[in-house]
Structures are given as C-alpha cells and as structure tokens.
Design a protein around this motif. Structure first.
Motif, PDB file in Angstrom:
ATOM      1  N   GLY A   1       1.140   4.696  -2.917  1.00  0.00           N
ATOM      2  CA  GLY A   1       1.237   5.867  -2.774  1.00  0.00           C
ATOM      3  C   GLY A   1       0.474   6.601  -1.720  1.00  0.00           C
ATOM      4  O   GLY A   1      -0.375   7.302  -0.610  1.00  0.00           O
ATOM      5  N   ALA A   2      -0.557   5.104  -0.335  1.00  0.00           N
ATOM      6  CA  ALA A   2      -0.833   5.552   0.980  1.00  0.00           C
ATOM      7  C   ALA A   2       0.185   5.704   2.109  1.00  0.00           C
ATOM      8  O   ALA A   2       1.450   4.674   1.931  1.00  0.00           O
ATOM      9  CB  ALA A   2      -1.606   4.474   0.883  1.00  0.00           C
ATOM     10  N   ASP A   3      -0.269   6.938   2.668  1.00  0.00           N
ATOM     11  CA  ASP A   3       0.671   7.197   3.929  1.00  0.00           C
ATOM     12  C   ASP A   3      -0.101   6.296   4.728  1.00  0.00           C
ATOM     13  O   ASP A   3      -0.723   5.516   5.127  1.00  0.00           O
ATOM     14  CB  ASP A   3       0.189   9.213   4.196  1.00  0.00           C
ATOM     15  N   PRO A   4       0.756   6.171   6.447  1.00  0.00           N
ATOM     16  CA  PRO A   4       0.652   5.199   7.097  1.00  0.00           C
ATOM     17  C   PRO A   4      -0.948   5.307   7.506  1.00  0.00           C
ATOM     18  O   PRO A   4      -1.577   4.463   7.637  1.00  0.00           O
ATOM     19  CB  PRO A   4       1.485   5.945   8.418  1.00  0.00           C
TER      20      PRO A   4
ATOM     21  N   ALA B   1       0.630  -1.343   0.086  1.00  0.00           N
ATOM     22  CA  ALA B   1       0.083   0.099  -0.282  1.00  0.00           C
ATOM     23  C   ALA B   1       1.099   1.345   0.103  1.00  0.00           C
ATOM     24  O   ALA B   1       0.626   2.122  -0.824  1.00  0.00           O
ATOM     25  CB  ALA B   1      -0.976   0.370   1.103  1.00  0.00           C
ATOM     26  N   ALA B   2       2.259   1.020   0.401  1.00  0.00           N
ATOM     27  CA  ALA B   2       2.993   2.012   0.601  1.00  0.00           C
ATOM     28  C   ALA B   2       4.020   2.537  -1.067  1.00  0.00           C
ATOM     29  O   ALA B   2       3.614   4.059  -1.335  1.00  0.00           O
ATOM     30  CB  ALA B   2       3.884   1.897   1.698  1.00  0.00           C
ATOM     31  N   THR B   3       4.099   1.719  -1.419  1.00  0.00           N
ATOM     32  CA  THR B   3       4.365   2.147  -2.628  1.00  0.00           C
ATOM     33  C   THR B   3       3.420   2.312  -3.287  1.00  0.00           C
ATOM     34  O   THR B   3       3.694   3.203  -4.345  1.00  0.00           O
ATOM     35  CB  THR B   3       4.936   0.709  -3.391  1.00  0.00           C
TER      36      THR B   3
ATOM     37  N   ARG C   1      -3.839   6.428   6.240  1.00  0.00           N
ATOM     38  CA  ARG C   1      -4.776   5.352   4.770  1.00  0.00           C
ATOM     39  C   ARG C   1      -3.902   3.784   4.509  1.00  0.00           C
ATOM     40  O   ARG C   1      -4.754   2.983   4.340  1.00  0.00           O
ATOM     41  CB  ARG C   1      -4.431   6.123   3.626  1.00  0.00           C
ATOM     42  N   GLN C   2      -2.726   3.287   5.099  1.00  0.00           N
ATOM     43  CA  GLN C   2      -2.088   2.122   4.767  1.00  0.00           C
ATOM     44  C   GLN C   2      -3.257   1.118   5.874  1.00  0.00           C
ATOM     45  O   GLN C   2      -3.741   0.541   5.628  1.00  0.00           O
ATOM     46  CB  GLN C   2      -0.990   2.133   5.217  1.00  0.00           C
TER      47      GLN C   2
END
Lengths: 264, 274, 329
Positions: B182-185, B178-180, B187-188
C-alpha cells in the motif's frame, strides 16, 4: 520515478560535470592571446606553442616516467602482499591489510609535508628518488585493493587442483595463480599509473625545477600567467589519460574474450 | 604450517617495511618537528600555544570546517538524486551515467580547477551567459561560492559512488514489497529506500568532508588571502615562510580533524549496524 | 469461506523486446482456491504473477478482481498480498514493524494495529519474535514473517513467488504443509508460482502448467499427472518413457512391467532388450532396459523374495496398450 524529471536532472548534472572540462577543450583552440569564453576565433597556435615548449614537454616526460616507475614499484611491493593477505590465516592479517591501505585515508598534503622533513633528514631532500618514494606510498593501496579483490573473487580450488596434478608451488603460481590475477594487476597498475600521473601535493613539495611533473608545471604556470597555454596543455593531459584508458579497456576486453574462448 | 606462515611473512614484509619506513616514520617525525625537534627549534608545546592563542588561526579553522560543510551539503544535494537515478537505470544508460560521474576523476585536479576559473572568470562562460540574458556580470572567481562549487565538482564522484554502492546492494523487491503493502512511490522512498540508503549517504558525507579539508589545490589557485583554509596555510608556511615547525603543527591539527571525522564515521557505522 | 477473492485473467500479454514472456493467458481462480503456476524457468509464470500484482505493466489483456477491472490501478491500491522469493523483509525494521507496515500504509495504528500484528504473528507461530530484526532470524522464520506481513491486511488474494525455494529440502517440506493448512483455515485465494512439481502437487487445488508464455493445461494435480494435455506437460510433470523419438507415444515408468523375454499378456505391448542397470531407491527399484529404439525405464515395487533381473539378461519391457499416452507430433 518520473522519467521526464530524471532525464532533466541528468542533463543538469551532466552539464555541471562536463562544463569545466568542455570549456578547457574550447579555450585550447582559441585564436586569442588571452583566456576568454566563448573564444573569439579558432586556431591551433596554443597547441603548437605548448608542444614546442620544453617548459611543458619536459614535465610531461617526467610525469610519464614517474608514473610508470611508481606503478611498477607499487606492483612489486603490493602484489606479493596481496597474495599472502588474500590467503589470510596468519595472525595480524587484517591489521596488516588496514595498515597497507591507510595512506588512502590521509590527506596527501600531510604525507607530503612529513616526507619533506624525513627526506631532508636522511639526506635525500630534492632527490628524484624521494618523489618516487612518495608516489609509491600513495599508489600501494590502489594496487593492493585491486589485486586483493581479484584474487578473492577467483575460485582458489584451481590452485589445489594444480597441486594434486603435481605442480610445484612455483609452477602453480606461474601457470595458475598469475593468469587468474593478471586482470587485477593490470587494472591496479592502470589505477596506480593514473593516480601518480595526476598527483599534485607530493610532487609540488618534493620535486625540483628539473623533476617537476606536469600538474606542478601547470600549477606554476597558472600562478604566474593565466593564458590559453594552460588550456592547451590540459587538453593534452586529458587526451593522454583518455587514450590510456581506452587502450587498456580495449586490451582488457580482448584479453577476456580470448580467455573465455580458450575455456570453451 | 610454519613454512606457510614464514612464506606469508616474506610476502608481506617488503610492503610493510616500505610503508613503515616511508609513511609511518615520516609521520612520527612530523610530530617531532611540531614539538620543536626540528632544525633550529626549541623543544616543547610552543607551536601549539602559538596556534591556540591566535584568533586568526581559529578563524581559518572555522573557514576550513565551514567550507567542508558547504561542499558536503552541495555534493549530497547533487549526488543523492544522481545515485538514485544511476542505480535504477539499466543497461547502456547505467554504464554511461557511471562513466559520466567517474570520468572527471581521471582528469587532474589542477586542470579541473582551471576549468572552473574559465567558467567563473571575468571573461568566462558564466558572464557570457549573463551578458546573453542581459543581466549584470559577476566577479566571483575568488569567492567562497566559486571555490565551494569547484570543490563540489572535484569531490562529487566520491559522494555518488558511496551512495550508489549502498543502493545497489538493496534488494529491488524491497520497494515492490512496500508497493504491494500500500505504499505509493513517495512512501516507498520515505520508509524503505531513504532509511536504507542513509548509511551510504553518511559514509559519502564524511568522506567528502575529510577529503575537502585536505584539498589545497583548488583553494590555493582560486582563492586569495581572504579565502584562507588550513591546508593552504600549511602550504604557505612551508613555501613562503619556511617555518617547518609551525607547518608541521598546522598539518597535525588538520590531520587530527580528519581523523576525528573518520572516527565519527566508524562510530556511526557501528551504531547503524546495531 | 472468504466470499471475496475471485480472480479473472483474460488475454494477458507481456512482451520484452521481440519475445513474449506472457503470450495470451486466460485464467480464472475461484474464491478460496489454491492455484499453482508451474513451469520451467523463463516460462512467464513470474511475469504473470507480477502483472497481477501490478509490478509489471501488461501489454494487453484484462485482470479483474471480484469483477473490478484492475487496469491502471497501481500496485499500492490493488490490496493484494504478495510474498517474494527473496522475502524482501525490510532490514531496518523489527518483525513487528515489518508486519505492521501494510497497516501503517492504510492508516491503521495504535491498539488495533498492535492487536492485528500480534494475531497474525500468532497465526504463523512467530509470536515471540516481534522485536527481532530480520537478520536475526533463520530462513524459515523470515519466510513466516514475510507471510504474516502479506496476510495482516487480510487481502482477498495472496500471491506467492517461489516462496519456498530459498529453504533447505526438509524445511521446505514442513513449510509447504503449514502453508497449505493456513490457506485452508483462512479461506484465502492463493496463486503460487513454482518450478517444483512436487510443491505444486502437494499444495494446489489446481495446477496451471505454463510453457513459453502460455498455459498448456490447467487441472487438478491428479488429472495433470494421469491425463496430461500435451507432450510438454506429460514430460515436464513426473517421469516418462518415450516410445519414439518424437514423443508421440509415451508411458510412465511405473506402468512398465519387466517380464521374461518372449512373455507378454493380452492387451499389452512390449519391447525386448537387455538390462543395463537396476537402481535401488528405497521401496522401489528402477530397471533400465536398452531396447531397439531407445532405453526404457521401469519402476517396480522392490520385493525381498524376488531379486531384480541380472544386468545383461534379456527381458521384455511390457505395458498395457491403454496406458500409452499419444500426442500428435
């Protein structure tokens, strides 16, 4: 996740978890004749009083004997069942497993109440054996679950190898199966022991003055007098459980160490 | 093949017979007693009509459910972050966090309840703290709040373990994926971790709810007649009133509520799995 | 060709406790290039890849994408596509939702997202599976979805962490070819981590062979095979005969010829010994010769009219002196 926040949270949660246990430990050493926190001074008088008081020491003995007998009973009934259920392959195996685990999901009070009626009906009301029966019922699931998990986790082809090497079923069991599931039996036995040792609902309804267990004695004592003796006996209870846990964990560790060295 | 089956039968028989005799049998007898088949009872649904007709019992049932709901909410609020931190920790920290939450399980409920009495008692820890801060003292030992907190303490391990088991089973790469993308912590957590741990949280909630309805030691010792729940009422009917038939009836109502919770759990689990 | 996607890594270091997982790596990847990071497990290749993605913080070094330093940029702002070894598909989302996740995180929704999801699923030939859940897909299909999910935001660089290792051998071969064709078609820069030399050879424009946190050699596959820069590369890639215990001199099995005892051509070197085994492997035959100073393996074309030397017979294993690779001990 921010580790500063996490650390702060763990400290708060840890305080919540440990506070009621730590205050008991503190009050056990109070010099006062009443329960107060912080204690006005320190002494061993309550511990000494409790250790010399048969009203606590006899229930403690009862609890230890009952827990040992209940764990043994649960082992004798649940270990063979776990062996058969782990192999599976017979009709109704899944249903039998859920049935044997079902005492877990029932409130102990309901079971206790039903057993009270039942034992009175068959003429065992107030008998020590009734208490034992109740505790075996509630400890069977713990024993079964632990041994099942252990037996399902080991490589069963070792048993088949033993058979092809000429071992009879009995010798396969004694020399291969039993050593493989021994950690499970020990852990399950420890679980069963602790569950029985801490059990209140069944003991409260099925025990008599003579067969009262430690939790029942503490409960009765709280109902009538709210004094530091409860803290002292609670401390002894906590200490015994901790020692039992550590001793077995230590034994487990040593056991496993020896096993892996043997394999090499 | 047949001998294998016979051997399996012989191995499970003792445990099955023991539980049939001393678990299932007594439960069925309990149903019988509630229907008036006990000593001195008149057969029929009399106990049930008595129960349903009295508003006092409805209030006790409401109290029981309300307390269970409050305790469940409390354990969820404390337990979810704890489980999250526990599963993300590594090595020694993880072992210690697990020990910390499980250790109280090894201490008997009566002792833990006594501990909360010392915390909330008039000469207890809470009031010592309040005095130290110059605040007025509180007398909440017999209150719903105190009972709910003590019960939350007793049941917290079940909540944490249910949630941690689910979180532990998740691939750590899911959050990284999720981080790669584009989700910030936050939103992860919101889009991946939270929905995937819902199952464990629901399991934990229903388990705590059911266990809470069945617990009677804590409300018995800390409460008084103002704070009555079903389980304590059952106990009182047995020991104080010695009305076995009515105790059995109350017990079965409690059992029905607990079973309803487990049924709900099974349904939700199937829904989530689909 | 994609003009973007130039990756420059200089002096990358990552320590775990006392050991350096990545120990001073320099690597420049050109736009549209396919580079494989090849090495044994624990050589630091995955750590390096995670460092580029921002999932692991490097202790030292500089990573730049198209000239922009990525220091301090969190993974969710790097905009790199990544395919994980376990695929890491979100089990609670459909295939379309999985692929659309990156678009959603970048605020792209509605018809445009739908069109891009459909186009990308088309690209990986998964167009009929949009409403399925990951658990309902085979390993190969999950792999394609993971690829689509990483590609849908049109990242300048695609990072792949052993993406084929969970597939069975046959599927792995097919997916390898597909991946190569897809990468060429899109002109995307790709960095691929693997411990499988066949995979690296079959996919990459250049291979970076890693050992103990360092790149031992970076070159096109043929150069890596024919002119390995170090003894480690020589022995890690392909098979090798050691001519001495230390591995100072080495020769590849296919360059060893079996001749009758006493025979040898000009410019050749050789050793006598007795044949201990002849292993038939399809079109070729592998002959093991026990010589003084160790066993030598020769790989020869299998010829129906010329049977291999009998086991126990004395032969001479020969090779051209110019084919010997030498490394300082």
């Amino acid at each position: 996740m921010n580790s500063g926040w996490s650390r702060g949270y763990v400290v708060l949660a840890g305080t919540f978890i440990l506070a009621p246990l730590l205050v008991v430990v503190a009050v056990a050493f109070t010099s006062a004749s009443f329960v107060s926190f912080p204690p006005p001074g320190w002494s061993l008088r309550w511990l000494a009083k409790v250790l010399a008081d048969p009203a606590f020491m006899r229930p403690l003995g009862n609890s230890l004997v009952l827990a040992a007998l209940a764990a043994s009973g649960a082992a004798l009934l649940a270990v063979p069942a776990a062996l058969a259920l782990a192999r599976g392959g017979f009709r109704g195996a899944a249903e039998i497993e859920s049935f044997l685990l079902s005492p877990l999901s029932l409130p102990a009070l309901i079971l206790s109440l039903s057993l009270l009626f039942f034992l009175a009906r068959i003429g065992l009301g107030g008998q020590p054996i009734g208490l034992w029966i109740g505790h075996v019922v509630v400890t069977i699931p713990y024993m079964l679950r632990t041994v099942l998990a252990t037996y399902r986790g080991v490589d069963r082809s070792a048993e088949e190898a033993a058979m092809t090497l000429g071992a009879t079923p009995l010798r396969v069991f004694l020399h291969v199966t039993l050593p493989m599931i021994r950690p499970g039996i020990l852990a399950g036995g420890l679980f069963a022991f602790l569950v029985s040792f801490d059990e209140v609902a069944i003991a409260l309804l099925l025990s008599t003055m003579r067969t009262a267990t430690l939790p029942v004695a503490i409960l009765n004592h709280i109902a009538h007098n709210y004094d530091p003796a409860v803290a002292a006996i609670s401390l002894i209870n906590i200490a015994l459980v901790t020692v039992a846990m550590l001793a077995l964990e230590f034994g487990f560790g040593l056991d496993r160490l020896m096993l892996s060295r043997g394999r090499k | 093949m047949t001998s294998d089956r016979r051997r399996a039968g012989l191995l499970v028989a003792p445990a099955v017979l023991f539980l049939a005799g001393f678990f299932l049998g007594p439960l069925l007898l309990g149903v019988g007693v509630s229907l008036g088949h006990g000593p001195g009872g008149t057969p029929g649904f009399g106990q049930y009509t008595r129960l349903l007709g009295d508003s006092y019992y409805w209030e006790v049932a409401r109290n029981t459910l309300g307390l269970a709901a409050a305790v469940t909410a409390l354990t969820l609020a404390i337990g979810y972050p704890y489980a999250l931190i526990l599963t993300r920790a590594g090595g020694v920290a993880k072992t210690l966090l697990l020990l910390l939450v499980v250790a109280p399980l090894m201490v008997n409920v009566v002792v833990r309840t006594f501990g909360w009495m010392v915390v909330f008692g008039r000469a207890g820890l809470l009031n010592a703290l309040l005095r130290g801060l110059g605040l007025p003292e509180l007398d909440i030992l017999n209150s719903w709040t105190a009972i709910a907190i003590a019960l939350a303490h007793v049941l917290l391990p079940f909540m944490v373990l249910s949630i941690a088991a689910t979180l532990e089973g998740l691939d750590p790469a899911l959050g990284e994926a999720a981080a790669t993308l584009g989700a910030d912590p936050w939103r992860q957590f919101r889009h991946v971790l939270l929905p995937l741990s819902l199952h464990g949280a629901i399991t934990g909630c229903l388990l705590v709810f059911a266990l809470c309805m069945g617990s009677f030691v804590t409300p018995l010792v800390m409460g008084n007649n103002r704070t009555m729940v079903l389980a304590v009422l059952v106990y009182q009917q047995l020991t104080v009133t010695s009305d076995w038939a009515f105790a059995a009836t109350l017990g079965l109502v409690l059992l029905a509520l607990v079973l309803a919770v487990f049924w709900l759990q099974a349904r939700l689990a199937r829904r989530l799995a689909a | 060709m994609n003009p973007r996607g130039q990756l420059a890594i200089a002096g990358a270091v990552k320590r775990f406790g006392a050991t350096a997982a990545v120990d001073g790596v320099d690597l420049a990847v050109q736009p549209g290039e396919f580079v494989a990071l090849l090495g044994p497990s624990g050589c630091g290749k995955t750590t390096l890849l995670r460092g580029i993605a921002g999932l692991t913080a490097l202790d030292a070094g500089r990573i730049a994408l198209d000239g922009v330093d990525l220091a301090g940029v969190p993974p969710w702002r790097r905009g790199l596509g990544m395919v994980f070894q376990s695929y890491a598909l979100f089990p609670h989302m459909t295939v379309a939702e999985n692929v659309g996740f990156g678009l959603r995180m970048h605020g792209i929704g509605g018809a445009e997202a739908a069109a891009r999801i459909a186009r990308t699923l088309d690209l990986v030939r998964m167009e009929g599976f949009a409403q399925r859940r990951p658990a309902q897909l085979s390993g190969g299909q999950q792999q394609r979805v993971a690829l689509a999910r990483a590609l849908v935001t049109e990242p300048p660089v695609l990072l792949l962490d052993e993406p084929l290792s969970a597939l069975d051998a046959k599927l792995r071969h097919a997916m390898r070819q597909e991946l190569r064709e897809l990468q060429r078609r899109l002109g995307i820069t790709a960095l691929f981590v693997t411990h499988d030399q066949d995979e690296a050879m079959g996919l990459a424009d250049r291979i970076a062979v890693m050992n103990r946190g360092r790149i031992e050699q970076i070159a096109p596959p043929e150069t890596i095979y024919r002119r390995p820069a170090s003894a480690f590369v020589a022995e890690f890639v392909g098979r090798m005969n050691r001519l001495d215990a230390e591995g100072r001199g080495m020769v590849r099995p296919e360059l060893v010829t079996i001749r009758a005892a006493g025979e040898m051509l000009a410019g050749e070197d050789g050793r006598e010994g007795s044949v201990v085994d002849g292993v038939f492997i399809g079109d070729r035959i592998e002959i093991h010769v026990a010589c003084e100073g160790g066993r030598l393996v020769a790989l020869a074309q299998a010829q129906a009219d010329r049977p291999p030397p009998a086991i126990g017979s004395r032969v001479r294993a020969c090779w051209r002196q110019s084919d010997v690779l030498t490394y300082p001990g």
